[in-house]
Design a protein around this motif. Sequence first.
Motif, PDB file in Angstrom:
ATOM      1  N   PRO A 186      -8.242   3.030  -6.847  1.00  0.00           N
ATOM      2  CA  PRO A 186      -7.275   2.288  -6.017  1.00  0.00           C
ATOM      3  C   PRO A 186      -5.855   2.354  -6.567  1.00  0.00           C
ATOM      4  N   ALA A 187      -5.687   2.269  -7.918  1.00  0.00           N
ATOM      5  CA  ALA A 187      -4.335   2.309  -8.489  1.00  0.00           C
ATOM      6  C   ALA A 187      -3.674   3.647  -8.214  1.00  0.00           C
ATOM      7  N   GLY A 188      -4.466   4.739  -8.329  1.00  0.00           N
ATOM      8  CA  GLY A 188      -3.941   6.086  -8.067  1.00  0.00           C
ATOM      9  C   GLY A 188      -3.523   6.234  -6.615  1.00  0.00           C
ATOM     10  N   ALA A 189      -4.319   5.646  -5.697  1.00  0.00           N
ATOM     11  CA  ALA A 189      -4.010   5.749  -4.274  1.00  0.00           C
ATOM     12  C   ALA A 189      -2.692   5.027  -3.961  1.00  0.00           C
ATOM     13  N   VAL A 190      -2.513   3.864  -4.574  1.00  0.00           N
ATOM     14  CA  VAL A 190      -1.267   3.100  -4.330  1.00  0.00           C
ATOM     15  C   VAL A 190      -0.074   3.859  -4.903  1.00  0.00           C
ATOM     16  N   ARG A 191      -0.268   4.380  -6.113  1.00  0.00           N
ATOM     17  CA  ARG A 191       0.802   5.160  -6.758  1.00  0.00           C
ATOM     18  C   ARG A 191       1.222   6.334  -5.868  1.00  0.00           C
ATOM     19  N   ALA A 192       0.214   7.049  -5.320  1.00  0.00           N
ATOM     20  CA  ALA A 192       0.498   8.212  -4.477  1.00  0.00           C
ATOM     21  C   ALA A 192       1.244   7.808  -3.208  1.00  0.00           C
ATOM     22  N   ALA A 193       0.865   6.658  -2.639  1.00  0.00           N
ATOM     23  CA  ALA A 193       1.534   6.194  -1.413  1.00  0.00           C
ATOM     24  C   ALA A 193       2.984   5.817  -1.694  1.00  0.00           C
ATOM     25  N   LEU A 194       3.225   5.192  -2.853  1.00  0.00           N
ATOM     26  CA  LEU A 194       4.591   4.746  -3.182  1.00  0.00           C
ATOM     27  C   LEU A 194       5.506   5.918  -3.514  1.00  0.00           C
ATOM     28  N   VAL A 195       4.956   6.915  -4.191  1.00  0.00           N
ATOM     29  CA  VAL A 195       5.749   8.085  -4.589  1.00  0.00           C
ATOM     30  C   VAL A 195       6.322   8.801  -3.364  1.00  0.00           C
TER      31      VAL A 195
ATOM     32  N   VAL B 114       7.663   7.506  -0.843  1.00  0.00           N
ATOM     33  CA  VAL B 114       8.881   6.840  -0.334  1.00  0.00           C
ATOM     34  C   VAL B 114      10.094   7.431  -1.051  1.00  0.00           C
ATOM     35  N   PRO B 115      11.063   7.970  -0.298  1.00  0.00           N
ATOM     36  CA  PRO B 115      12.209   8.631  -0.941  1.00  0.00           C
ATOM     37  C   PRO B 115      12.995   7.681  -1.843  1.00  0.00           C
ATOM     38  N   GLY B 116      13.280   8.156  -3.057  1.00  0.00           N
ATOM     39  CA  GLY B 116      14.102   7.391  -4.009  1.00  0.00           C
ATOM     40  C   GLY B 116      13.345   6.342  -4.798  1.00  0.00           C
ATOM     41  N   LEU B 117      12.077   6.148  -4.495  1.00  0.00           N
ATOM     42  CA  LEU B 117      11.305   5.081  -5.161  1.00  0.00           C
ATOM     43  C   LEU B 117      10.618   5.620  -6.424  1.00  0.00           C
TER      44      LEU B 117
ATOM     45  N   GLY C  92      21.357  -1.306  -3.425  1.00  0.00           N
ATOM     46  CA  GLY C  92      21.998  -1.487  -2.120  1.00  0.00           C
ATOM     47  C   GLY C  92      21.139  -1.089  -0.937  1.00  0.00           C
ATOM     48  N   GLU C  93      19.942  -0.576  -1.169  1.00  0.00           N
ATOM     49  CA  GLU C  93      19.058  -0.199  -0.051  1.00  0.00           C
ATOM     50  C   GLU C  93      17.802  -1.067  -0.072  1.00  0.00           C
ATOM     51  N   ASP C  94      17.275  -1.349   1.107  1.00  0.00           N
ATOM     52  CA  ASP C  94      16.048  -2.142   1.192  1.00  0.00           C
ATOM     53  C   ASP C  94      14.907  -1.210   1.622  1.00  0.00           C
ATOM     54  N   ALA C  95      13.978  -0.918   0.704  1.00  0.00           N
ATOM     55  CA  ALA C  95      12.923   0.072   0.957  1.00  0.00           C
ATOM     56  C   ALA C  95      11.602  -0.574   1.394  1.00  0.00           C
ATOM     57  N   ARG C  96      11.622  -1.904   1.662  1.00  0.00           N
ATOM     58  CA  ARG C  96      10.349  -2.590   1.948  1.00  0.00           C
ATOM     59  C   ARG C  96       9.624  -2.010   3.163  1.00  0.00           C
ATOM     60  N   GLU C  97      10.416  -1.706   4.218  1.00  0.00           N
ATOM     61  CA  GLU C  97       9.806  -1.190   5.443  1.00  0.00           C
ATOM     62  C   GLU C  97       9.167   0.179   5.186  1.00  0.00           C
TER      63      GLU C  97
ATOM     64  N   LEU D  49       2.191   2.829   2.930  1.00  0.00           N
ATOM     65  CA  LEU D  49       0.883   2.258   2.571  1.00  0.00           C
ATOM     66  C   LEU D  49      -0.058   2.304   3.781  1.00  0.00           C
ATOM     67  N   ARG D  50       0.493   1.968   4.981  1.00  0.00           N
ATOM     68  CA  ARG D  50      -0.340   1.953   6.198  1.00  0.00           C
ATOM     69  C   ARG D  50      -0.796   3.374   6.525  1.00  0.00           C
ATOM     70  N   THR D  51       0.127   4.342   6.363  1.00  0.00           N
ATOM     71  CA  THR D  51      -0.218   5.743   6.635  1.00  0.00           C
ATOM     72  C   THR D  51      -1.358   6.201   5.724  1.00  0.00           C
TER      73      THR D  51
END
Lengths: 338, 245
Positions: A239-248, A250-253, A274-279, A285-287
């Motif tokens: 699960p940790a690897g899956a979350v890491r892969a999903a977050l990576v 996201v551009p700039g994260l 200055g940017e909000d990356a939450r969305e 994560l949903r994808t």
Amino acid sequence: MLSVQDVARSYGRVAAVRGVSFEAPPGCVVGLLGPNGAGKSTTIRMITGFLPPDRGRVRVAGFDTVEQSAQARRRLGYLPESAPLYAEMSVRGYLDYRARLYELDRRERRSAVSASAERCRLGEVLHRRIGHLSKGYRQRVGLASAVLHDPEVIVLDEPSNGLDPTQVVEMRGLIVELGKTKTVLISSHILAEVERVCGRVVVMIRGEVRADGSPADLIGRTGGPGAYTVEVRAESEDPAGAVRAALVRVPGLTVVSAEARGAWVYARASGPSGEDAREAIARSLRTSGLLAREVSRERPTLEGVFMHLLESTPEGGPAARGLSGGGALGGGALGGGA
Amino acid sequence: MSVILTIARREVASFFRLPVGWVCVALFMFLAGLLMVTTSLTPDQPASMRAFFAFAGWLLMPVVPAVSMRLISEELRSGTIEPLMTSPASDLGIVVGKYLGGLIFLAVLILPTATHAAVLVWVSDPAPDPGPIVSGYLALMLVGGFYLSVGLLISTLTGNQTLAYVLAFFSILGLLAGPGLLGALIPPGEGWSWAREVLAGVAVNPRAADFSRGVVDTSHVVYFVSGSALFVVLSALALASRRWR
């Protein structure tokens, strides 16, 4: 109106202040911040005329503090750090004494003492000895004496020093009220207080101004990267690897950490300032078929601005050590300066 | 001027709000009473306070430093000097106000000894000559004012009141005993006459003794007044120098 132009001051070979400049218009509360040895107190003493600058000039309501010292001092109210007062005097006696020093006539004196005592809520202790008062009341007496002669510029050095939370709130209210019509300069080590009270912040590090602007501007400009916290249901084999892969994705994260604990994965990431990356995080994560119960962004604070400025200062390490880890508000405290 | 009087008024009032003021009053009254009883109120002696005033300098030696020690030292120690020096009061105005306050307190201290003179008039027949008594009191104020100015300068140099007291005490002792001691060390002969003249010129005791005989010499008044003014101005310079250090 307060104008500080390229002032510098050395003690022997040690340069305490090196070319500080800023201006403060009426109706503005300006916060002077910095770690130990930043030169805040020396700057304040030059503004109040207690110390003359080696170079540069300070103008209080248009009067030079060296060449037109008497006129400048008449237009300035000053509360030094820890509010030094005559313990043997009564509150009324002390305020009357201060009013006499400013050569107010009998009628002006009486009304000035009453008005400042009322403004600082000193009515019930007016006839008590200053030495018998609590720290909070003594601080208020100091403030009352600073505003007694209706000065155009008010300088408060650590006005909330040693006050309990209730007294801090009261002092904050008084400063905000004064700041509506006067030029108020405060030096404070409580960053959250400065953020709430000051319309403008001047940050000094190693005798120089390192930042100058409204708290919002400073946070926007130098608030450092945005920090994100993510909590996702642990459903796969890694699960940790899956979350890491999903977050990576996201551009700039940048993923700081991802750790599975029981049924949940807790991850921390940092993104561009200055940017909000939450969305974008939630979408990624949903994808990936992951169920998130929290995606949050930590609000950048003045404390973050400080840490960023200190870390980006050459030899910032010693300066940063001036930070008090167990500070008044969650480690955001800076020590009093030289 | 009103700022000077404001500072002086606060200073006088603070002496009476603090134990140190009452200790000074008690100490001076005790020493003055003892001196009066042992020197002037003795049977078969002429009715005069000459011996009392002749010792005036020694009488003031332990008391004046107790008055002067807190004048500026206390402001430096407590930090109240900062709001004072950022008020419209000038550095000279501050020290003159402090000096004036100390001088008024000294006068209040000396005033009760007038009862000694009243007792002397009451018990003596014939009554004592009032001239030497009046000039003796003038000497007490002039000498006290001079010592006070020396103590004020020392008080401006340190934030430690104990140190201010000790230094002022020994400085006054030096003024009182110094010329006599140094004079004894000067070898006899014409070649050293200038040194003897200098020491005689700065000596306090012979001048005070003249007053106690009823002699009000203008040069003595000028000596004490100008000496006091010199130390007050030096105190103002010492205070101002704190801004530049």
